[in-house]
Design a protein around this motif. Structure first.
Motif, mmCIF file in Angstrom:
data_model
loop_
_atom_site.group_PDB
_atom_site.id
_atom_site.type_symbol
_atom_site.label_atom_id
_atom_site.label_comp_id
_atom_site.label_asym_id
_atom_site.label_seq_id
_atom_site.Cartn_x
_atom_site.Cartn_y
_atom_site.Cartn_z
ATOM 1 N N GLY B 70 3.324 13.367 -18.255
ATOM 2 C CA GLY B 70 4.022 14.039 -17.677
ATOM 3 C C GLY B 70 5.361 14.809 -18.316
ATOM 4 N N TYR B 71 5.765 14.258 -19.516
ATOM 5 C CA TYR B 71 6.951 14.733 -20.262
ATOM 6 C C TYR B 71 6.713 16.261 -20.451
ATOM 7 C CZ TYR B 71 10.292 15.287 -24.129
ATOM 8 O OH TYR B 71 11.204 15.903 -25.007
ATOM 9 N N VAL B 72 7.576 17.063 -20.490
ATOM 10 C CA VAL B 72 7.462 18.501 -20.817
ATOM 11 C C VAL B 72 8.599 18.926 -21.867
ATOM 12 C CG1 VAL B 72 7.721 20.825 -20.035
ATOM 13 C CG2 VAL B 72 6.288 19.230 -18.697
ATOM 14 N N ALA B 73 8.008 19.439 -22.851
ATOM 15 C CA ALA B 73 8.834 20.270 -23.910
ATOM 16 C C ALA B 73 8.897 21.812 -23.697
ATOM 17 C CB ALA B 73 8.711 19.578 -25.194
ATOM 18 N N GLN B 74 9.860 22.438 -23.578
ATOM 19 C CA GLN B 74 9.723 23.884 -23.578
ATOM 20 C C GLN B 74 10.679 24.610 -24.480
ATOM 21 O OE1 GLN B 74 9.814 25.139 -19.533
ATOM 22 N NE2 GLN B 74 11.874 23.892 -19.010
ATOM 23 N N ARG B 75 10.610 25.602 -24.984
ATOM 24 C CA ARG B 75 11.316 26.104 -26.140
ATOM 25 C C ARG B 75 10.966 27.782 -26.051
ATOM 26 N NH1 ARG B 75 12.220 21.492 -26.493
ATOM 27 N NH2 ARG B 75 12.332 20.361 -28.348
ATOM 28 N N HIS B 76 12.049 28.474 -26.420
ATOM 29 C CA HIS B 76 12.012 30.050 -26.580
ATOM 30 C C HIS B 76 11.718 30.319 -27.901
ATOM 31 C CE1 HIS B 76 14.406 31.387 -22.939
ATOM 32 N NE2 HIS B 76 14.837 30.068 -22.931
ATOM 33 N N TYR B 77 10.682 31.165 -28.007
ATOM 34 C CA TYR B 77 10.330 31.813 -29.389
ATOM 35 C C TYR B 77 10.215 33.201 -29.164
ATOM 36 C CZ TYR B 77 8.911 27.220 -30.672
ATOM 37 O OH TYR B 77 8.928 25.665 -30.967
ATOM 38 N N SER B 78 10.489 34.050 -30.289
ATOM 39 C CA SER B 78 10.472 35.207 -30.347
ATOM 40 C C SER B 78 9.072 35.779 -30.758
ATOM 41 C CB SER B 78 11.366 35.926 -31.737
ATOM 42 O OG SER B 78 12.842 35.755 -31.430
ATOM 43 N N ILE B 79 8.627 37.031 -30.209
ATOM 44 C CA ILE B 79 7.422 37.340 -30.264
ATOM 45 C C ILE B 79 7.089 38.132 -31.623
ATOM 46 C CG2 ILE B 79 5.613 38.711 -29.047
ATOM 47 C CD1 ILE B 79 6.966 37.941 -26.346
ATOM 48 N N ALA B 80 6.075 37.817 -32.484
ATOM 49 C CA ALA B 80 5.925 38.423 -33.571
ATOM 50 C C ALA B 80 5.272 39.614 -33.573
ATOM 51 C CB ALA B 80 5.602 37.495 -34.869
ATOM 52 N N SER B 81 4.254 39.519 -32.926
ATOM 53 C CA SER B 81 3.201 40.575 -32.621
ATOM 54 C C SER B 81 3.634 41.825 -31.983
ATOM 55 C CB SER B 81 1.751 40.195 -32.023
ATOM 56 O OG SER B 81 2.172 39.551 -30.788
ATOM 57 N N HIS B 82 2.780 43.202 -32.070
ATOM 58 C CA HIS B 82 3.561 44.357 -31.770
ATOM 59 C C HIS B 82 2.742 44.658 -30.298
ATOM 60 C CE1 HIS B 82 -0.105 46.728 -32.780
ATOM 61 N NE2 HIS B 82 0.001 45.930 -33.944
ATOM 62 N N PRO B 83 3.304 45.300 -29.678
ATOM 63 C CA PRO B 83 2.884 45.401 -27.971
ATOM 64 C C PRO B 83 1.415 45.881 -28.069
ATOM 65 C CG PRO B 83 5.160 46.316 -28.172
ATOM 66 C CD PRO B 83 4.536 45.817 -29.657
ATOM 67 N N ASP B 84 0.908 46.805 -29.098
ATOM 68 C CA ASP B 84 -0.419 47.256 -28.750
ATOM 69 C C ASP B 84 -1.456 46.163 -29.151
ATOM 70 O OD1 ASP B 84 0.898 49.557 -28.024
ATOM 71 O OD2 ASP B 84 0.828 50.404 -30.155
ATOM 72 N N ASP B 85 -1.282 45.058 -29.585
ATOM 73 C CA ASP B 85 -2.169 44.087 -29.751
ATOM 74 C C ASP B 85 -2.382 43.509 -28.444
ATOM 75 O OD1 ASP B 85 -3.833 42.104 -30.963
ATOM 76 O OD2 ASP B 85 -1.841 41.192 -32.011
ATOM 77 N N ALA B 86 -3.226 44.386 -27.481
ATOM 78 C CA ALA B 86 -3.405 43.882 -26.061
ATOM 79 C C ALA B 86 -3.963 42.561 -26.089
ATOM 80 C CB ALA B 86 -4.057 44.889 -25.176
#
Lengths: 201, 251
Positions: B70-86
């Motif tokens: 049940g241990y949870v690890a969460q992290r923030h990551y910047s998105i590398a792809s561009h928005p049109d990669d739907a």
């Protein structure tokens, strides 16, 4: 929520001081601010409390230091999921400032604003009753500029984005008014124990 | 008496960027489909996220992994792809020494694995592609900036975009094959023959500010805190207005 194949996480002992979803940053104190660190000397720092108060007032560095000093020793929690245990801040309780300005009974919320223009909103009851400080010392030394020095707001029972760096003032209101990160999708209150990270949590 | 003093808001949320609070609140399953090695220490992880609401270049997401107990690890990551990669999202992660989440990605993860994500989050560092963009990044700080560059390319935008990217060596420069004439690479430890070794300096930044586009630059700085402090000071010293510098700091 399902189990991630092969994920064990780092070795851990249950820690009652760690809110859900947080990890212990240990000796690290990550810097998280979206703006250029201002070059703000103590001599140029001022702190104002106004809005729904009897007596609006601005303090300069010397005047603020004449108020009774007050320290916080405990934990802090950042929404990006690190927590830091046993930190020591020195400064003045916000109660000392409120004793001077005397909030109206109609005041329910505050907007904290910084010398950089950053804002964050808080219920008044989260910054009174010994729960919030203006802090200018960290671990017995002047608060470093990148951590909000010469002085920052400190509201340690909420996620740390509420503890506005380079604090310039508080405005008392009779309604809630979302600040910078709150307008950017973050939670209105930010209680780490209830994981109030984003709007809708 | 009451007093309605209003604080100066030179540091304000860009009104033209809307952030979906609903998308930020909902966890979604992301399925890993591809892992691409970028450098000895960084790889790109490509996910299918069927209900992804879309993002703006520069936004980030929160990712979480869950252990059996049940241990949870969460992290923030910047998105590398561009928005049109739907329906797809790409993250580029450094293998952090002792990192529990990046360690899992770099040593355990394989296509077909599922993780959970929520987002996109925060509009402050986002670039909608409508204003001249001056981008300064170091190390994996180039990740959200690459999302901007990719959008600029994919949509054939004519608005000026310049990127100054710093890496320890050519081998550690992420996305090395994707840079074009808009990019200046700075190497701090070792460089190709004929290229000086050293920190990002006024000489890299000042010429870009000298070629002021109409309306001026919107500056985006991303990297370690040390780099962010250094690069933002270079910008201020070269004349970039403080309220048109946006910073994303990694620790």
């Amino acid at each position: 929520m399902h189990v991630t194949r092969g994920f064990t996480g780092r070795p851990r002992v249950p820690d009652a001081g760690l809110p859900p979803g947080q990890y212990d940053a240990g000796d690290d104190w990550p810097v998280l601010s979206a703006e250029v660190t201002p070059d703000l000397a103590p001599a140029d720092w001022t702190f104002r409390v106004d809005g729904l108060v009897e007596q609006p007032r601005t303090w300069d560095w010397t005047q603020a230091h004449e108020l009774p000093s007050s320290a916080y020793e405990g934990d802090i929690h950042c929404v990006t999921s690190w927590s830091k245990f046993g930190v020591r801040f020195g400064g003045v309780s916000l109660d000392a400032f409120f004793d001077v300005v005397r909030p109206h009974v109609s005041a329910t919320h505050v907007v904290a604003y910084s010398h950089t223009g950053y804002t964050t909103n808080l219920p008044l009851e989260d910054v009174t009753g010994g729960r919030a400080w203006i802090a200018w010392e960290y671990d017995g030394k002047p608060l470093p500029a990148e951590h909000g020095g010469p002085a920052r707001l400190l509201v340690p029972h909420l996620y740390f984005w509420k503890s506005a760096k380079w604090i310039a003032g508080l405005r008392l209101l009779d309604h809630d008014e979302p600040g910078f990160w709150e307008q950017n999708g973050y939670h209105g209150r930010g209680n780490p124990w209830e994981e109030q990270r984003y709007s809708g949590d | 008496m009451t007093d309605t003093f209003a604080p100066a808001t030179r540091f304000a949320v860009p009104g033209r960027i809307a952030v979906s609070n609903r998308a930020a609140a909902v966890w979604q399953t992301a399925t890993l489909t591809e892992i691409r090695r970028e450098t000895p220490h960084a790889s790109t992880f490509r996910f299918v996220v069927p209900d992804w609401a879309g993002h703006l270049p520069g936004q980030h997401l929160m990712l979480r992994l869950r252990a059996e107990d049940g241990y949870v690890a969460q992290r923030h990551y910047s998105i590398a792809s561009h928005p049109d990669d739907a329906g797809h999202v790409e993250l580029t992660l450094d293998h952090v020494e002792g990192g529990e989440v990046s360690g899992w990605f770099h040593t355990v993860a394989r296509p077909g694995d599922e993780v959970e994500v929520r987002g996109p989050l925060s509009g402050f560092f986002a670039w909608p592609g409508d204003r001249p963009a001056l981008l300064l990044g170091a190390g994996s700080g180039v990740v959200p900036l690459m999302s901007m560059l990719r959008q600029h390319r994919a949509r054939g935008l004519s608005v000026p975009l310049r990127l100054v990217v710093s890496a320890r060596s050519p081998e550690e420069l992420i996305y090395t094959r994707e840079y074009g004439a808009e990019t200046t690479a700075v190497f701090t430890r070792s460089a190709p023959k004929g290229v000086p070794v050293g920190r990002m300096a006024a000489a890299h930044v000042a010429p870009l500010l000298a070629e002021q586009p109409a309306g001026g630059w919107e500056a985006y700085v991303c990297g370690s805190n040390g780099f962010a402090e250094h690069a933002s000071r270079l910008l201020v010293e070269a004349g970039q207005p403080v309220d048109r510098i946006r910073i994303e700091r990694f620790g």
